[in-house]
Write a protein that holds these residues in place. Structure first.
Motif, PDB file in Angstrom:
ATOM      1  N   SER A 112      19.508 -44.409  11.230  1.00  0.00           N
ATOM      2  CA  SER A 112      20.222 -43.971  10.027  1.00  0.00           C
ATOM      3  C   SER A 112      21.486 -44.802   9.824  1.00  0.00           C
ATOM      4  O   SER A 112      21.974 -45.469  10.748  1.00  0.00           O
ATOM      5  CB  SER A 112      20.599 -42.494  10.134  1.00  0.00           C
ATOM      6  OG  SER A 112      21.645 -42.314  11.075  1.00  0.00           O
ATOM      7  N   GLU A 126      23.324 -39.485   7.569  1.00  0.00           N
ATOM      8  CA  GLU A 126      22.312 -39.230   8.595  1.00  0.00           C
ATOM      9  C   GLU A 126      20.908 -39.135   8.006  1.00  0.00           C
ATOM     10  O   GLU A 126      19.936 -39.098   8.743  1.00  0.00           O
ATOM     11  CB  GLU A 126      22.644 -37.962   9.380  1.00  0.00           C
ATOM     12  CG  GLU A 126      23.838 -38.154  10.301  1.00  0.00           C
ATOM     13  CD  GLU A 126      24.159 -36.935  11.143  1.00  0.00           C
ATOM     14  OE1 GLU A 126      23.621 -35.839  10.870  1.00  0.00           O
ATOM     15  OE2 GLU A 126      24.969 -37.074  12.076  1.00  0.00           O
ATOM     16  N   ASN A 127      20.818 -39.102   6.682  1.00  0.00           N
ATOM     17  CA  ASN A 127      19.514 -38.941   6.039  1.00  0.00           C
ATOM     18  C   ASN A 127      19.032 -40.174   5.293  1.00  0.00           C
ATOM     19  O   ASN A 127      18.013 -40.110   4.603  1.00  0.00           O
ATOM     20  CB  ASN A 127      19.553 -37.722   5.113  1.00  0.00           C
ATOM     21  CG  ASN A 127      19.667 -36.447   5.910  1.00  0.00           C
ATOM     22  OD1 ASN A 127      18.839 -36.191   6.774  1.00  0.00           O
ATOM     23  ND2 ASN A 127      20.699 -35.670   5.661  1.00  0.00           N
ATOM     24  N   PRO A 164      16.320 -40.857  -0.210  1.00  0.00           N
ATOM     25  CA  PRO A 164      15.903 -39.452  -0.281  1.00  0.00           C
ATOM     26  C   PRO A 164      16.340 -38.859  -1.619  1.00  0.00           C
ATOM     27  O   PRO A 164      17.407 -39.215  -2.148  1.00  0.00           O
ATOM     28  CB  PRO A 164      16.653 -38.801   0.887  1.00  0.00           C
ATOM     29  CG  PRO A 164      16.986 -39.923   1.810  1.00  0.00           C
ATOM     30  CD  PRO A 164      17.169 -41.129   0.947  1.00  0.00           C
ATOM     31  N   ARG A 223      27.738 -36.526   6.798  1.00  0.00           N
ATOM     32  CA  ARG A 223      26.479 -36.446   7.541  1.00  0.00           C
ATOM     33  C   ARG A 223      25.297 -36.164   6.615  1.00  0.00           C
ATOM     34  O   ARG A 223      24.204 -36.678   6.831  1.00  0.00           O
ATOM     35  CB  ARG A 223      26.555 -35.354   8.605  1.00  0.00           C
ATOM     36  CG  ARG A 223      27.351 -35.727   9.813  1.00  0.00           C
ATOM     37  CD  ARG A 223      27.416 -34.550  10.767  1.00  0.00           C
ATOM     38  NE  ARG A 223      28.088 -34.895  12.007  1.00  0.00           N
ATOM     39  CZ  ARG A 223      28.444 -34.003  12.909  1.00  0.00           C
ATOM     40  NH1 ARG A 223      28.192 -32.707  12.710  1.00  0.00           N
ATOM     41  NH2 ARG A 223      29.050 -34.387  14.009  1.00  0.00           N
ATOM     42  N   GLU A 224      25.500 -35.318   5.599  1.00  0.00           N
ATOM     43  CA  GLU A 224      24.414 -34.980   4.672  1.00  0.00           C
ATOM     44  C   GLU A 224      23.803 -36.223   4.039  1.00  0.00           C
ATOM     45  O   GLU A 224      22.608 -36.264   3.772  1.00  0.00           O
ATOM     46  CB  GLU A 224      24.910 -34.038   3.574  1.00  0.00           C
ATOM     47  CG  GLU A 224      25.107 -32.624   4.024  1.00  0.00           C
ATOM     48  CD  GLU A 224      25.581 -31.729   2.897  1.00  0.00           C
ATOM     49  OE1 GLU A 224      25.246 -31.990   1.722  1.00  0.00           O
ATOM     50  OE2 GLU A 224      26.287 -30.748   3.197  1.00  0.00           O
ATOM     51  N   THR A 239      17.822 -44.014   6.063  1.00  0.00           N
ATOM     52  CA  THR A 239      17.431 -44.894   7.169  1.00  0.00           C
ATOM     53  C   THR A 239      17.339 -46.352   6.713  1.00  0.00           C
ATOM     54  O   THR A 239      17.302 -46.645   5.513  1.00  0.00           O
ATOM     55  CB  THR A 239      16.062 -44.477   7.741  1.00  0.00           C
ATOM     56  OG1 THR A 239      15.060 -44.732   6.747  1.00  0.00           O
ATOM     57  CG2 THR A 239      16.049 -43.019   8.162  1.00  0.00           C
TER      58      THR A 239
END
Length: 156
Positions: free
Chosen positions: A79, A127-128, A140, A123-124, A130
């Motif tokens: 990520s 971390e999502n 996403p 983080r939302e 990649t």
């Protein structure tokens, strides 16, 4: 100088661009020179970034005439947050300390809650997303939706 902007270091930017460039190479190792030229990254700086990425286990170097850099992990498992942590450290730090370790006077202790909320928001997104998604250009849906909100493209 605008001090209100979130700071993404050149090191993080270069690391992400290098990983995307290496991930796009389907035919094997990519030379640092080719990555530097393709992404307009200073070669010496790129070498330091690649060393950090190797220590983090994201890339590996191959020696020899056909050598260069390859991904050491599946790009769908790396990520943006992983890359930031590997190159710059924690997503949020206050005076060099992690948000949960900061000690405030009780009159402003609520600030710690704000910093924890900021880290959660980062983080939302980070971390999502990649490396594989950066390569494909397909973010996403919840991350992509954030870019269509009114005013997000305007600096304040």
């Amino acid at each position: 100088m605008n001090n209100r902007a979130m700071r993404i270091s050149a090191k993080v930017d270069y690391a992400l661009r290098a990983l995307v460039e290496i991930a796009r190479a389907q035919e094997g190792p990519v030379s640092a020179e080719d990555v530097a030229l393709a992404q307009d990254i200073p070669r010496n700086f790129l070498q330091a970034v690649l060393s950090d990425l190797r220590r983090a286990g994201f890339v590996a170097s191959r020696r020899g005439q056909a050598g260069g850099w390859v991904l050491a992990r599946d790009p769908s498992t790396v990520s943006i947050a992983d890359v930031i942590r590997a190159t710059d450290g924690p997503l949020v730090s206050i005076h060099g300390q992690r948000a949960e370790d900061v000690q405030y006077d009780p009159s402003v202790a609520v600030l710690q809650w704000v910093w924890i909320a900021v880290r959660s928001s980062l983080r939302e997104v980070l971390e999502n997303v990649t490396i594989a998604q950066l390569v494909s250009g397909e973010l996403p849906s919840d991350v992509a939706a954030r870019t269509s909100e009114t005013g997000v493209w305007e600096s304040r």
